[in-house]
Design an enzyme around this catalytic site. Structure first.
Site, PDB file in Angstrom:
ATOM      1  N   SER A 143      -4.419  66.670  44.643  1.00 27.05           N
ATOM      2  CA  SER A 143      -4.965  66.121  43.397  1.00 27.05           C
ATOM      3  C   SER A 143      -4.670  67.075  42.251  1.00 27.05           C
ATOM      4  O   SER A 143      -4.685  68.299  42.431  1.00 27.05           O
ATOM      5  CB  SER A 143      -6.485  65.929  43.508  1.00 27.05           C
ATOM      6  OG  SER A 143      -7.054  65.605  42.253  1.00 27.05           O
ATOM      7  N   TYR A 157     -14.749  69.576  44.609  1.00 27.33           N
ATOM      8  CA  TYR A 157     -13.624  68.705  44.975  1.00 27.33           C
ATOM      9  C   TYR A 157     -12.307  69.358  44.585  1.00 27.33           C
ATOM     10  O   TYR A 157     -11.343  69.377  45.372  1.00 27.33           O
ATOM     11  CB  TYR A 157     -13.781  67.354  44.283  1.00 27.33           C
ATOM     12  CG  TYR A 157     -12.600  66.423  44.463  1.00 27.33           C
ATOM     13  CD1 TYR A 157     -12.434  65.690  45.627  1.00 27.33           C
ATOM     14  CD2 TYR A 157     -11.648  66.274  43.448  1.00 27.33           C
ATOM     15  CE1 TYR A 157     -11.355  64.833  45.789  1.00 27.33           C
ATOM     16  CE2 TYR A 157     -10.571  65.417  43.599  1.00 27.33           C
ATOM     17  CZ  TYR A 157     -10.429  64.705  44.770  1.00 27.33           C
ATOM     18  OH  TYR A 157      -9.352  63.866  44.931  1.00 27.33           O
TER      19      TYR A 157
END
Length: 248
Positions: A143, A157
């Site tokens: 990501s 995250y």
């Protein structure tokens, strides 16, 4: 004739679903895991079969080693493993670090990092020439959060995805001479329901203007990068991260 078996973790929706559909379209037999949403998993299998492909849905929690082993056992019964897409992952409600519980952090890293590493471990055991395999490809879903840090949103995250970046580089170099290529795709803002699960259903619309291309990406655009890395067209690419973020 099948090109072999590809496992996609978290394959029933979003980017995982797009990867299952495209892999099946390109001649792979696909085994994918799901945790919730049985109807979505069954619908995906039916869609693949209607198009002449083969897909098997396995209820498997990537946070549990026993479930990962069961997932691979199903794939073993289908045929030789040639690819793994480590897609399963979670995000949590937006929060600052001082408000994050240990339970939240443990869940985040158990699924996003440990689960991916255990799945990769099992794939290496099957595909490495060191273990009698014929090679293959592992693609991790990373990501852009890993390089942005996601302050005041979900630093946990972002940190878990940074671990995936490093894991991709390290494992890629570790098994480079064993017939296995290990790469990652780093998506930016993609139109999936992960934003709603973080408590920000309007995140795509709110951030669109900050993306150089002025639009969000689609799961299909990420899947095409994944399938390129799985294929022989990427035969000299390992330990690399392909960013699919519209320039963000």
């Amino acid at each position: 004739m099948s090109k072999g078996v590809v496992i996609v973790t978290g394959g029933s929706r979003g980017i995982g679903r797009a990867c299952v559909l495209l892999a099946a379209e390109r001649g792979y037999d696909v085994v994918f895991s799901w945790v919730s949403g049985e109807d979505a998993a069954k619908s995906l299998v039916a869609e693949v079969e209607a198009a002449g492909g083969k897909a098997i849905a396995v209820r498997s929690d990537i946070a549990a080693e026993a479930d990962i082993l069961s997932l691979f056992a199903v794939a073993d019964a289908v045929g030789p493993l040639v690819g793994l897409v480590n897609n399963a992952g979670v995000v949590d409600k937006t929060a600052r670090v001082e408000d994050m519980s240990v339970a939240r952090l443990e869940r985040m890293f158990r699924i996003n990092v440990i689960g991916s590493m255990v799945a990769a471990r099992e794939a290496v055991k099957r595909m490495s020439t060191r273990h009698g395999g014929k090679g293959g490809s592992i693609v991790n879903i990373a990501s852009v959060a890993s390089v942005l840090g996601s302050p005041a949103l979900f630093v946990d995250y972002a940190a878990s995805k940074a671990a995936i970046d490093t894991f991709t580089l390290g494992l890629g170099r570790e098994v480079a001479d064993e017939g296995i290529r290990v790469n990652a795709v780093r998506p930016g803002i993609i139109a999936t329901d992960i934003h709603a699960s973080a408590g920000e259903p309007d995140r795509v619309a709110n951030i669109r203007s900050q993306i150089p291309m002025k639009r969000e990406g689609s799961p299909d655009e990420v899947a095409r990068a994944v399938l390129w890395l799985l294929s022989d067209e990427a035969s000299y690419t390992t330990g690399s991260i392909v960013t699919v973020s519209g320039g963000r």
